[in-house]
Design a protein around this motif. Structure first.
Motif, PDB file in Angstrom:
ATOM      1  N   ALA A   8      24.332-193.594  75.069  1.00  0.00           N
ATOM      2  CA  ALA A   8      23.714-192.381  74.529  1.00  0.00           C
ATOM      3  C   ALA A   8      24.413-191.132  75.047  1.00  0.00           C
ATOM      4  N   LEU A   9      24.825-191.158  76.318  1.00  0.00           N
ATOM      5  CA  LEU A   9      25.519-190.000  76.879  1.00  0.00           C
ATOM      6  C   LEU A   9      26.886-189.807  76.223  1.00  0.00           C
ATOM      7  N   ALA A  15      28.982-185.353  70.317  1.00  0.00           N
ATOM      8  CA  ALA A  15      28.276-184.355  69.510  1.00  0.00           C
ATOM      9  C   ALA A  15      28.564-182.944  70.014  1.00  0.00           C
ATOM     10  N   VAL A  16      28.669-182.777  71.332  1.00  0.00           N
ATOM     11  CA  VAL A  16      28.974-181.466  71.903  1.00  0.00           C
ATOM     12  C   VAL A  16      30.354-180.992  71.446  1.00  0.00           C
ATOM     13  N   VAL A  17      31.343-181.873  71.543  1.00  0.00           N
ATOM     14  CA  VAL A  17      32.706-181.512  71.148  1.00  0.00           C
ATOM     15  C   VAL A  17      32.763-181.191  69.656  1.00  0.00           C
ATOM     16  N   PHE A 127      24.257-180.438  78.405  1.00  0.00           N
ATOM     17  CA  PHE A 127      24.217-181.617  77.553  1.00  0.00           C
ATOM     18  C   PHE A 127      25.315-182.612  77.894  1.00  0.00           C
ATOM     19  N   TRP A 128      26.270-182.193  78.702  1.00  0.00           N
ATOM     20  CA  TRP A 128      27.343-183.098  79.124  1.00  0.00           C
ATOM     21  C   TRP A 128      26.886-184.002  80.272  1.00  0.00           C
ATOM     22  N   HIS A 143      11.983-189.195  85.754  1.00  0.00           N
ATOM     23  CA  HIS A 143      11.985-188.471  84.482  1.00  0.00           C
ATOM     24  C   HIS A 143      13.266-187.665  84.377  1.00  0.00           C
ATOM     25  N   ARG A 144      14.006-187.881  83.305  1.00  0.00           N
ATOM     26  CA  ARG A 144      15.252-187.159  83.074  1.00  0.00           C
ATOM     27  C   ARG A 144      15.101-186.188  81.921  1.00  0.00           C
ATOM     28  N   ARG A 145      15.513-184.966  82.154  1.00  0.00           N
ATOM     29  CA  ARG A 145      15.661-183.965  81.108  1.00  0.00           C
ATOM     30  C   ARG A 145      17.119-183.550  81.082  1.00  0.00           C
ATOM     31  N   HIS A 146      17.503-182.796  80.067  1.00  0.00           N
ATOM     32  CA  HIS A 146      18.886-182.318  80.020  1.00  0.00           C
ATOM     33  C   HIS A 146      19.215-181.460  81.237  1.00  0.00           C
ATOM     34  N   GLU A 147      18.241-180.634  81.640  1.00  0.00           N
ATOM     35  CA  GLU A 147      18.541-179.662  82.692  1.00  0.00           C
ATOM     36  C   GLU A 147      18.358-180.217  84.102  1.00  0.00           C
TER      37      GLU A 147
END
Length: 237
Positions: A8-9, A15-17, A127-128, A143-147
């Motif tokens: 997923a990462l 997607a970011v690129v 997001f990276w 718990h993981r969030r983007h930040e």
């Protein structure tokens, strides 16, 4: 679990690129012509509105928690394609490139261009680094969030407290019950589940079950423990 999260990462980084490339190319395309070509300037706004509507109208996942026996965990991976990553990064890149030619016209335009550039970099870096997720282990809840990412031990939670997921809220509330835990664990009292590939009610029910059945926590991430949990939750449904 690790393979799922790493996959997923990788997709998120791609997607970011792509978002940066598309944002820059869209800016070039909208600035290269007039008339009909100029209508392309509306494209980022249309895409933004469309993704926002899709995000908030999309029903939550109906899947169950997965089990990883090797890492002794139950987990919910991120949902595929349910993210605003391309929107935020691509829109930032578009606005940066679109404002750059006029940045020398004044301090305000320069500040605006720099702000768009900084936001693009910040979103891209966030997001990276990681994808959303939740993980239950015999020790507690990760718990993981983007930040950011944080861990809540079972001992920090009140067995008599309420674990709930109000319909449409996109979060599962956690009853931080140890004296002082609300202060020491600021921001850890809820788990965001909107972007996770597991039913919010199922996540809440699993947390509630292990919160009130401390003797079963040692079996988290084992086939027998997973079977017992599913029987308990299906029986309560």
């Amino acid at each position: 679990m690790r393979e799922t999260i790493d996959g997923a990462l990788r997709r998120q980084r791609i997607a970011v690129v792509l978002a940066v490339v598309v944002g820059l190319l869209t800016s070039v395309g909208t600035g290269a012509g007039r008339g009909t070509a100029g209508l392309l300037a509306l494209l980022p706004l249309v895409v933004c509105v469309g993704l926002l509507v899709r995000q908030f109208r999309l029903p939550p996942s109906g899947d169950d928690l997965r089990m990883d026996e090797r890492e002794r965990a139950l987990y919910a991976p991120p949902r595929a394609g349910v993210t605003l990553v391309p929107l935020l990064v691509g829109l930032g890149a578009y606005q940066t490139a679109n404002s750059w030619p006029r940045a020398g016209d004044g301090s305000f335009r320069l500040a605006l261009t720099v702000s768009f550039a900084l936001l693009t970099v910040v979103f891209a870096v966030l997001f990276w680094r990681r994808v959303p997720g939740v993980q239950l282990t015999p020790e507690g809840i990760t718990h993981r969030r983007h930040e950011r990412q944080w861990f809540v031990p079972w001992a920090d939670l009140d067995p008599a407290g309420r674990v709930g997921s109000p319909r449409g809220s996109g979060v599962v509330s956690l009853p931080l019950g140890r004296p002082g835990s609300s202060r020491d664990a600021r921001g850890r009292g809820s788990v965001a589940v909107r972007d996770l590939d597991a039913a919010p009610e199922r996540i809440a029910a699993a947390i509630r079950h292990y919160l009130t059945h401390s003797d079963e926590r040692a079996e988290i991430g084992t086939p027998q423990g997973y079977a017992r949990l599913r029987r308990a939750l299906d029986g309560d449904a």
